[in-house]
Design an enzyme around this catalytic site. Structure first.
Site, PDB file in Angstrom:
ATOM      1  N   MET A 274       1.294  -1.198   0.331  1.00 17.20           N
ATOM      2  CA  MET A 274      -0.552   0.162   0.410  1.00 17.20           C
ATOM      3  C   MET A 274       0.971   1.550   0.436  1.00 17.20           C
ATOM      4  O   MET A 274       0.599   2.397   0.447  1.00 17.20           O
ATOM      5  CB  MET A 274      -0.671  -0.384   1.404  1.00 17.20           C
ATOM      6  CG  MET A 274      -2.178  -1.181   1.098  1.00 17.20           C
ATOM      7  SD  MET A 274      -3.466  -1.088   2.237  1.00 17.20           S
ATOM      8  CE  MET A 274      -2.841  -0.726   3.355  1.00 17.20           C
TER       9      MET A 274
ATOM     10  N   LEU B 111       7.040   2.684   1.466  1.00 23.08           N
ATOM     11  CA  LEU B 111       8.021   1.818   1.852  1.00 23.08           C
ATOM     12  C   LEU B 111       8.853   2.062   2.558  1.00 23.08           C
ATOM     13  O   LEU B 111       9.347   3.082   2.607  1.00 23.08           O
ATOM     14  CB  LEU B 111       8.065   1.398   0.345  1.00 23.08           C
ATOM     15  CG  LEU B 111       7.542   1.632  -1.109  1.00 23.08           C
ATOM     16  CD1 LEU B 111       8.021   0.953  -2.186  1.00 23.08           C
ATOM     17  CD2 LEU B 111       6.167   0.039  -0.433  1.00 23.08           C
TER      18      LEU B 111
ATOM     19  N   HIS C 115       9.395  -3.469   3.292  1.00 25.76           N
ATOM     20  CA  HIS C 115       9.570  -4.119   1.702  1.00 25.76           C
ATOM     21  C   HIS C 115      10.922  -3.934   1.099  1.00 25.76           C
ATOM     22  O   HIS C 115      10.649  -5.264  -0.291  1.00 25.76           O
ATOM     23  CB  HIS C 115       8.493  -2.930   1.305  1.00 25.76           C
ATOM     24  CG  HIS C 115       7.398  -2.391   1.856  1.00 25.76           C
ATOM     25  ND1 HIS C 115       7.364  -1.612   2.733  1.00 25.76           N
ATOM     26  CD2 HIS C 115       6.391  -2.863   2.178  1.00 25.76           C
ATOM     27  CE1 HIS C 115       5.574  -1.127   3.024  1.00 25.76           C
ATOM     28  NE2 HIS C 115       5.207  -2.255   2.400  1.00 25.76           N
TER      29      HIS C 115
ATOM     30  N   LYS D 281       5.273  -9.977   9.645  1.00 25.35           N
ATOM     31  CA  LYS D 281       4.513  -8.646  10.932  1.00 25.35           C
ATOM     32  C   LYS D 281       3.127  -8.677  11.430  1.00 25.35           C
ATOM     33  O   LYS D 281       2.336  -8.558  12.447  1.00 25.35           O
ATOM     34  CB  LYS D 281       5.253  -7.336  10.575  1.00 25.35           C
ATOM     35  CG  LYS D 281       4.923  -6.378  11.502  1.00 25.35           C
ATOM     36  CD  LYS D 281       4.277  -5.340  10.570  1.00 25.35           C
ATOM     37  CE  LYS D 281       3.424  -4.506  12.192  1.00 25.35           C
ATOM     38  NZ  LYS D 281       2.525  -3.716  11.498  1.00 25.35           N
TER      39      LYS D 281
ATOM     40  N   GLN E 225      -2.699 -12.010   8.483  1.00 27.27           N
ATOM     41  CA  GLN E 225      -3.316 -11.206   7.497  1.00 27.27           C
ATOM     42  C   GLN E 225      -2.476 -12.259   6.893  1.00 27.27           C
ATOM     43  O   GLN E 225      -2.730 -12.753   5.132  1.00 27.27           O
ATOM     44  CB  GLN E 225      -2.684  -9.946   6.853  1.00 27.27           C
ATOM     45  CG  GLN E 225      -2.541  -9.747   5.632  1.00 27.27           C
ATOM     46  CD  GLN E 225      -2.104  -7.790   5.096  1.00 27.27           C
ATOM     47  OE1 GLN E 225      -2.850  -7.390   5.087  1.00 27.27           O
ATOM     48  NE2 GLN E 225      -0.604  -8.297   4.533  1.00 27.27           N
TER      49      GLN E 225
ATOM     50  N   VAL F  25      10.553  -7.061   9.629  1.00 23.16           N
ATOM     51  CA  VAL F  25      12.601  -6.649   9.883  1.00 23.16           C
ATOM     52  C   VAL F  25      12.343  -5.018  11.096  1.00 23.16           C
ATOM     53  O   VAL F  25      10.826  -4.612  10.921  1.00 23.16           O
ATOM     54  CB  VAL F  25      12.925  -6.403   8.585  1.00 23.16           C
ATOM     55  CG1 VAL F  25      13.902  -4.509   8.550  1.00 23.16           C
ATOM     56  CG2 VAL F  25      12.863  -7.374   6.827  1.00 23.16           C
TER      57      VAL F  25
ATOM     58  N   ARG G 185       2.815   2.417   9.842  1.00 20.06           N
ATOM     59  CA  ARG G 185       1.759   3.521  10.306  1.00 20.06           C
ATOM     60  C   ARG G 185       3.182   4.266  11.533  1.00 20.06           C
ATOM     61  O   ARG G 185       2.204   4.580  12.175  1.00 20.06           O
ATOM     62  CB  ARG G 185       0.793   2.618  11.231  1.00 20.06           C
ATOM     63  CG  ARG G 185      -0.039   1.800  10.025  1.00 20.06           C
ATOM     64  CD  ARG G 185      -1.288   1.435  11.538  1.00 20.06           C
ATOM     65  NE  ARG G 185      -2.246   0.461   9.975  1.00 20.06           N
ATOM     66  CZ  ARG G 185      -2.982   1.221   9.911  1.00 20.06           C
ATOM     67  NH1 ARG G 185      -3.825   2.705  10.652  1.00 20.06           N
ATOM     68  NH2 ARG G 185      -3.379   0.863   8.519  1.00 20.06           N
TER      69      ARG G 185
HETATM   70  O1  PAF Z   1      -0.198  -5.219   3.687  1.00 21.45           O
HETATM   71  C1  PAF Z   1      -0.741  -4.084   3.433  1.00 21.45           C
HETATM   72  O2  PAF Z   1       0.182  -3.651   2.519  1.00 21.45           O
HETATM   73  C2  PAF Z   1      -1.708  -4.806   2.151  1.00 21.45           C
HETATM   74  O3  PAF Z   1      -3.167  -5.195   3.739  1.00 21.45           O
HETATM   75  C3  PAF Z   1      -2.197  -5.428   1.063  1.00 21.45           C
HETATM   76  C4  PAF Z   1      -1.773  -6.899   1.392  1.00 21.45           C
HETATM   77  C5  PAF Z   1      -0.813  -5.212   0.463  1.00 21.45           C
HETATM   78  C6  PAF Z   1      -3.981  -5.594   0.663  1.00 21.45           C
HETATM   79  O4  PAF Z   1      -3.964  -4.442   0.504  1.00 21.45           O
END
Ligand code: PAF
Length: 276
Positions: free
Chosen positions: A27, A30, A34, A146, A150, A172, A183
Site C-alpha cells: 500500500m 515503502l 518492503h 509482521k 493477514q 524487519v 504507520r
Molecule cells: O499489507 C499490506 O500492505 C496490505 O494489506 C496488502 C496485502 C498490500 C493488501 O492491500
C-alpha cells in the site's frame, strides 16, 4: 523499471517479463521491510513486480484511510533501487471497475484478533489480493510475518483457490526492536520512544515459553506485565493462539503465535512472534 497504471499497460509490460514472476503487493509508503521482500523476490524469481495501491476496502475507519501516508516518488525510487522490474500503480477504478460486485472471504481464520477488532478488514484484504493475483498472475507473492493473521489469511485463500504460492518473510525491525510499519510515521517522539516495549513484551513471553512454561494464560500475563511498565501503551489485546488455526490456547502443545495490538495515542500497532 516500468511504471504502469491501467490494466492494459500492465498486461503489455507483463508479457515481456521472464518467469517465474514474483509479486510484492504493497500500500505504498515503502520501508526497509518492503525492500527485503523485493530483495527476496529478486533472489528467487526471474522478474519482480510491485503493486502500490491504498486499498479503500480494507479500512474500517474513513479517517484512518484519509491519513494513510502516501508518497509515490519516494516509493518508486525504493522499488528501482531494490531491483523491481515493474511497478503497478492502479487507480481505484483499475482495481474495482464500475459495477464490481465481488467479495472474497476467508471464514474461520478471520474471526479472532484483527478480524474481531476491525470488521470487514480481512474481506477487503482477501478481495484485493485475489484481484492482484488474478490480474498480475504471479508465480509467487511475498508477504511479511509482521501482519501475522493477514499472512495466514492470504495463504489460506491462495491454497484454497489453488493460485499463487505465498512466501512468508521475516519481520524487519528497527535496532530497538520496533517492527517496521508504514504507520510508525504517525508516532510522536514520546510514543516512538515508548513503542519498543512491544517487542520487549513479546520477547518476555517467548523467554517464558523457552524456559518451559506451557500455560498460555501465564505467557499472556508475562507479556502484559512488560506492557504495563509503559504508561503510554494502551493494550487492546494479547493473544497466544494456535499457529495454524489462530484459536486461542489454554496450553501450548505445538507451534503458537503470540500477538498483540497496542495503541500509542491515535496510532494502533500490531506485532507478533512465533513460539516453536
Ligand atoms: O499489507 C499490506 O500492505 C496490505 O494489506 C496488502 C496485502 C498490500 C493488501 O492491500
Amino acid at each position: 523499471m516500468d511504471v504502469v497504471r491501467s490494466r492494459a499497460e500492465l498486461h503489455h509490460a507483463l508479457a515481456a517479463l521472464p518467469r517465474p514472476l514474483g509479486l510484492v503487493p504493497t500500500m505504498g509508503w515503502l520501508h526497509a521491510g518492503h525492500r527485503s521482500l523485493i530483495a527476496r523476490a529478486r533472489d528467487e524469481c526471474g522478474a519482480v513486480a510491485v503493486s502500490i495501491f491504498v486499498n479503500p476496502r480494507q479500512f474500517d475507519d474513513p479517517a484512518d484511510l484519509a491519513k494513510y501516508p502516501r508518497g509515490e516518488a519516494r516509493d518508486l525510487a525504493l522499488c528501482a533501487d531494490a531491483g523491481a522490474d515493474l511497478v503497478w500503480v492502479p487507480s481505484v477504478d483499475d482495481v474495482y471497475p464500475p459495477g464490481f460486485d465481488t467479495s472474497v472471504t476467508v471464514d474461520r481464520l478471520t474471526l479472532p484478533l484483527e478480524g474481531a477488532a476491525r470488521p470487514g478488514h480481512f474481506a477487503g484484504v482477501s478481495t484485493v489480493v485475489a484481484i492482484l493475483f488474478a490480474v498480475v498472475r504471479p508465480d509467487r507473492a511475498y508477504f511479511g510475518e509482521k501482519d501475522g493473521q493477514q499472512l495466514r489469511v492470504i495463504d489460506r485463500m491462495a491454497r484454497d483457490l489453488g493460485i499463487t504460492e505465498v512466501v512468508r518473510c521475516p519481520t524487519v525491525r528497527e535496532r530497538d526492536g520496533l517492527a517496521l510499519s508504514s504507520r510508525n510515521v504517525h508516532l510522536g517522539a514520546d510514543d516512538r520512544a515508548a513503542a519498543p516495549v512491544i517487542h520487549r513484551a513479546l520477547l518476555a513471553g517467548r523467554a517464558a515459553w523457552a524456559s518451559g512454561e506451557r500455560d498460555a494464560a501465564v505467557i499472556r500475563g508475562r507479556v502484559g506485565d512488560v506492557l504495563a511498565t509503559e504508561p503510554r501503551a494502551d493494550v487492546e489485546y494479547i493473544s497466544c493462539a494456535d499457529d495454524a488455526t489462530l484459536a486461542e490456547l489454554e496450553r501450548i502443545e505445538g507451534p503458537a503465535m503470540l500477538s498483540l495490538a497496542v495503541r500509542f495515542g491515535a496510532t494502533r500497532l500490531i506485532d507478533n512472534i512465533r513460539l516453536g
